[in-house]
Each structure stands twice: as C-alpha cells, then as structure tokens.
Design an enzyme around this catalytic site. Structure first.
Site, PDB file in Angstrom:
ATOM      1  N   HIS A  90     -61.290   1.143  29.217  1.00 29.44           N
ATOM      2  CA  HIS A  90     -60.564   2.228  29.895  1.00 29.44           C
ATOM      3  C   HIS A  90     -59.511   1.626  30.806  1.00 29.44           C
ATOM      4  O   HIS A  90     -59.714   0.564  31.400  1.00 29.44           O
ATOM      5  CB  HIS A  90     -61.501   3.171  30.651  1.00 29.44           C
ATOM      6  CG  HIS A  90     -62.275   2.550  31.776  1.00 29.44           C
ATOM      7  ND1 HIS A  90     -61.762   2.404  33.049  1.00 29.44           N
ATOM      8  CD2 HIS A  90     -63.526   2.040  31.838  1.00 29.44           C
ATOM      9  CE1 HIS A  90     -62.664   1.841  33.840  1.00 29.44           C
ATOM     10  NE2 HIS A  90     -63.749   1.597  33.128  1.00 29.44           N
ATOM     11  N   ASP A  92     -57.970   3.585  33.263  1.00 25.47           N
ATOM     12  CA  ASP A  92     -57.993   4.213  34.591  1.00 25.47           C
ATOM     13  C   ASP A  92     -58.871   3.396  35.525  1.00 25.47           C
ATOM     14  O   ASP A  92     -59.741   2.637  35.076  1.00 25.47           O
ATOM     15  CB  ASP A  92     -58.477   5.663  34.524  1.00 25.47           C
ATOM     16  CG  ASP A  92     -59.963   5.764  34.206  1.00 25.47           C
ATOM     17  OD1 ASP A  92     -60.377   5.224  33.161  1.00 25.47           O
ATOM     18  OD2 ASP A  92     -60.719   6.369  35.000  1.00 25.47           O
ATOM     19  N   ASP A 123     -62.605  -4.064  35.880  1.00 26.91           N
ATOM     20  CA  ASP A 123     -63.088  -2.722  35.518  1.00 26.91           C
ATOM     21  C   ASP A 123     -61.916  -1.742  35.452  1.00 26.91           C
ATOM     22  O   ASP A 123     -61.622  -1.079  36.433  1.00 26.91           O
ATOM     23  CB  ASP A 123     -64.114  -2.261  36.564  1.00 26.91           C
ATOM     24  CG  ASP A 123     -64.738  -0.921  36.236  1.00 26.91           C
ATOM     25  OD1 ASP A 123     -64.790  -0.551  35.049  1.00 26.91           O
ATOM     26  OD2 ASP A 123     -65.164  -0.237  37.182  1.00 26.91           O
ATOM     27  N   GLU A 156     -62.364   7.550  32.633  1.00 29.62           N
ATOM     28  CA  GLU A 156     -63.776   7.154  32.687  1.00 29.62           C
ATOM     29  C   GLU A 156     -64.321   7.183  34.102  1.00 29.62           C
ATOM     30  O   GLU A 156     -65.451   7.630  34.343  1.00 29.62           O
ATOM     31  CB  GLU A 156     -63.939   5.760  32.085  1.00 29.62           C
ATOM     32  CG  GLU A 156     -65.395   5.347  31.829  1.00 29.62           C
ATOM     33  CD  GLU A 156     -66.081   4.731  33.039  1.00 29.62           C
ATOM     34  OE1 GLU A 156     -67.319   4.690  33.068  1.00 29.62           O
ATOM     35  OE2 GLU A 156     -65.353   4.301  33.966  1.00 29.62           O
ATOM     36  N   GLU A 157     -63.524   6.710  35.061  1.00 31.21           N
ATOM     37  CA  GLU A 157     -64.017   6.612  36.432  1.00 31.21           C
ATOM     38  C   GLU A 157     -64.226   7.980  37.080  1.00 31.21           C
ATOM     39  O   GLU A 157     -64.981   8.102  38.050  1.00 31.21           O
ATOM     40  CB  GLU A 157     -63.047   5.790  37.284  1.00 31.21           C
ATOM     41  CG  GLU A 157     -62.853   4.348  36.834  1.00 31.21           C
ATOM     42  CD  GLU A 157     -64.075   3.472  37.046  1.00 31.21           C
ATOM     43  OE1 GLU A 157     -65.150   3.995  37.394  1.00 31.21           O
ATOM     44  OE2 GLU A 157     -63.950   2.248  36.849  1.00 31.21           O
ATOM     45  N   HIS A 423     -65.207  -1.465  42.017  1.00 31.09           N
ATOM     46  CA  HIS A 423     -65.250  -0.266  42.855  1.00 31.09           C
ATOM     47  C   HIS A 423     -65.130  -0.576  44.345  1.00 31.09           C
ATOM     48  O   HIS A 423     -65.047   0.348  45.162  1.00 31.09           O
ATOM     49  CB  HIS A 423     -66.510   0.579  42.628  1.00 31.09           C
ATOM     50  CG  HIS A 423     -66.607   1.168  41.257  1.00 31.09           C
ATOM     51  ND1 HIS A 423     -67.404   2.272  40.975  1.00 31.09           N
ATOM     52  CD2 HIS A 423     -66.031   0.839  40.084  1.00 31.09           C
ATOM     53  CE1 HIS A 423     -67.307   2.565  39.687  1.00 31.09           C
ATOM     54  NE2 HIS A 423     -66.474   1.705  39.120  1.00 31.09           N
TER      55      HIS A 423
END
Length: 451
Positions: A90, A92, A123, A156-157, A423
């Site tokens: 992903h 995003d 990520d 996705e996030e 994150h």
C-alpha cells in the site's frame, strides 16, 4: 549473497531503489482528506502506476474504490501455463503525528546511522519498491517465470475497506494461485520471518452527552453530570486492574505456541520507560498476537492550554479493538458497543458509530508456497532458518482475499521489523532488509514456478 546472480543484481539496483523511495516518500499520501490534500495521494498513485507501466505491466489502472481512494493495479504476463502470483503493498501512510518530534522531516527520506528515515519507508512504500526490485532482478536473470499481478492499496491505514469492496465487486481481478502481502515484517533485523496470523480490528467512535451546553464548574459542578468524566469512566471499564482488555462477553483469546518474544527485548523494542510495567498477563506473544487489545486512539475534549472552568456537556473518543484469529470482528464490534452502553454512568446519553473493521487472519503454513519461501529466505539470509510469527496489527484485505480465493496460498513478509517504528515518529527502513527481502521474493517466485 553476492555469489548469487539475483542477489548481485539487487545489490546493483539499490542506489536506484533509494532514489525511487525518496520520490515516493515525498508524497504526503495520508488517506484522510480532511487533514491532507487528496492530490498527494493521487500523486503517489500515479507514481506507482507509472513505475508499473515502465516495467512492462499491462492493464495498468487507477481503480476508484468505494471509499473515495485509488488503488493501483497492473498485470505482467509470464510464460504460457505459468502460475499467477499477486503482489500486494500500500502507498498510503499514517499521519506523521508530531512533526516536531521527528529528527528529520517525515516526508523527506534521510539516511542516518545506516537506516533510511521517513514516513512510509517501511510501512509500506518500501514494500512497493521491494516488489519492483524483485521483478527487475528476475528480468535481468532469465525472466519472470510466473504471471504477476500487483495491487497497491490507497487506504489501508484508514481501515475504510475501499479495496476490499472493490475486490468483492470484481472477483476475477485479483485472482491468483499465491498472494504475497508485502506489509508485514521480520521478527527482528536479519531474522527471516513469515507472518502467519493477524489480529482483526474494529474502530468505534463514542459520543457522550449530558447537558444542553457547558456550565460554570463553580456554580454547577458537583451536581451537574460531566460528559468528560462519564466518558473517562466508560474507557476505564475496558481494562482490568492489570491492564488486560475486558469487553463484556468477549473471550480472552488463547496462548501463542510459536516464536516467543522475550519480555526484556519487548521493553526495549517498545521503548517502555524505566519502572513502568507491561500490561496484561501471559507471555508477551500471547498478549500481542493471540488476545484482544483495546486502545483509546483519541479523545475530543478541551486542551489544557486555554481550558476554562467548565463542566463539559459533550465528549467523544475513538476506540480501537484488536481481536485474535477465531474471534469474529463483527461480533466483537457489537460486544464493544454493548459494553460502552452498559457502562455509561448517570444515565448519560451515549452513541456509538463503527467507522472501520477487518477480520483476523490465519495462514495455512503447510502449503507448497511456504516451502518455496523458506528455501528462498535460506539463500537471502545465509545461516538463518525462516521463522513463523504473529502480528498484532490488521490487514483487512487478507481475509477478503482468503474468502474470494480459498485455494490461494497467502504469505506475509515485509520491512516492518521493530526498529522500523512504523506509525511512530522517526519511522525508518533498513536498506539491508530491503535488499535481502527483495532477493528472497525474487527467488521465491522462481522456486514457486518450479514447484
């Protein structure tokens, strides 16, 4: 690794990979368009689609998914009669949080102490680059021996389910014999790992109302019901004394029987402050991979700076609940909502709204694809045997794909090992891990084609 031609090719491509990841990280592609421009996500999507087209992919398309975001699709044909492999990542990313907390700007890739820093480096924009590296290495060493589909998700996030719903409406699009999800990570740097379970997730927004408007705390405090205090009571009811998650009717999960997570190492990885204890019971692996976990993601209430002496009339919170395999996320959502309503004090008015959900996932590790990956990782990581681990996070698409294509084998690999701090502020990727995993993926595709 350099004696292997594929590994040598990947090594030679690493400077280009760094340049490309720098370009991709520069897009502020957070799929929350109340906070970040839609144009940033659309720019990242175009970057990915252009990269696929440049590699000879056919049918490259920007898919407008039902949640208002775009996913990128492409198809690279292989030899006639070959198997089909779907590669997922992903583009995003999570918001950067406190940009002042970053040592270097979050959307500028910066090399420091042997790692590349920037939001999305691990990520999961790094996952996009990993797939490109693997395919380029194969093309330079005899060709890609399978049909390849690539899907790069755009939300996705956010957990808003756009790609899941699109896939359900177009079930032939992502069909494959094996699916490689490039959004997990090694247990730690240098230890090749396939993630075999994911916890499911639900997001619930809670609102508590008690008064028609805020009141002076001196004049009315002590008798007027405080919405913020009521919300705090509700949130506290979601944890036992030891910090374990307690949602009425929700089972406590089970024990994790695979790779274990040393408690002291976990404290270091999580950067737990000295003297602060861990929460929950059982092994660390039990707590983060096999049991439910509730987290309060945010609270709407007056900030300390500028606060007035008022009894609050209304307060809101966003709650995340992670659930292990074997627990239905939809049922967990109902239990969480019922718990919140049952534990709201003083007759306060409470409302709950589900804003995201994903089911837990458990892979079949007996499939031929797992042996092909184990053999590939043994070459990419000399002297290391592939490990199986869980992951506390959620990738909602996994269960959608498993339901749509029950015969497909699904493997989860990626760049999000503990040092990556995904994150969080100062997210980073190990370029050595990017190189090794790209080699492993390339060799896997070759092994799998011959299996």
């Amino acid at each position: 690794m350099s004696s292997n031609p594929v590994a040598g090719t990947v090594a030679s491509l690493m400077p280009r990979a760094k340049e490309e990841l720098t370009e991709l990280v520069a897009f502020r592609s957070v799929a929350d368009f109340d906070q970040f421009p839609r144009s940033e996500s659309e720019g990242a999507a175009r970057w990915v689609s252009d990269a696929l087209a440049a590699e000879g992919f056919q049918d490259v398309a920007l898919l407008d998914t039902p949640d208002g975001t775009q996913s990128v699709y492409g198809y690279l044909p292989g030899p006639e009669g070959a198997k089909t492999v779907l590669l997922y990542a992903h583009y995003d990313v999570q918001p950067p949080l406190d940009e002042a907390g970053w040592t270097t700007p979050p959307f500028e890739l910066t090399e420091r102490d042997g790692r590349w820093y920037g939001r999305g480096t691990a990520d999961c924009k790094g996952g996009v680059i990993m797939h490109l590296l693997a395919l380029r290495a194969l093309k330079a060493n005899g060709g890609v021996p399978v049909h390849v589909k690539v899907i790069a998700e755009g939300s996705e996030e956010q957990g808003t389910g756009g790609l899941e719903r699109y896939a359900q409406a177009h079930p032939d699009l992502l069909e494959a014999d094996t699916i490689v999800i490039g959004d997990a990570g090694n247990f730690r740097v240098g230890l090749p790992t396939v993630t075999t379970t994911l916890r499911g997730m639900t997001l619930v927004r809670v609102r508590v109302d008690t008064l028609a408007g805020n009141l002076h705390s001196g004049q009315f405090g002590g008798a007027a019901p405080d919405a913020l205090a009521a919300l705090i009571r509700v949130l506290d009811s979601l944890r036992a004394e030891d910090g374990s998650t307690t949602v009425d009717g929700l089972t406590g999960g089970s024990a994790w029987e695979g790779l274990q997570y040393d408690e002291e190492r976990f404290r270091q990885d999580a950067k737990v402050l000295d003297g602060v204890g861990l929460i929950g019971s059982g092994t660390v692996a039990d707590r983060i991979w096999a049991r439910p976990a509730v987290t309060v993601l945010g609270i709407d209430c007056p900030p300390v700076v500028g606060a007035t002496p008022s009894v609050q009339a209304s307060a809101r919170a966003l709650i995340s609940l992670r659930v292990p395999p074997g627990v239905d996320a939809a049922e967990a959502t109902k239990l969480l909502q019922a718990h919140v309503e049952a534990h709201t004090p003083w007759g306060a008015r409470v409302s709950t709204e589900q804003i995201g959900q994903g089911q837990a996932f458990r892979a079949d590790t007996t499939s031929p694809a797992y042996q092909a990956m184990a053999d590939a990782m043994a070459v990419a990581y000399p002297g290391q045997e592939m490990q199986y681990a869980g992951q506390g996070g959620s990738i909602p698409l996994c269960n959608t794909l498993a339901a749509l294509y029950p015969q497909a084998e699904i493997l989860l690999i990626g760049l999000s090992e503990p040092e990556a701090q995904i994150h969080a502020v100062n997210e980073s990727v190990s370029p050595e891990e990017l190189e090794r995993l790209s080699v492993a993926e390339a060799l896997f595709l070759r092994n799998y084609a011959a299996s």
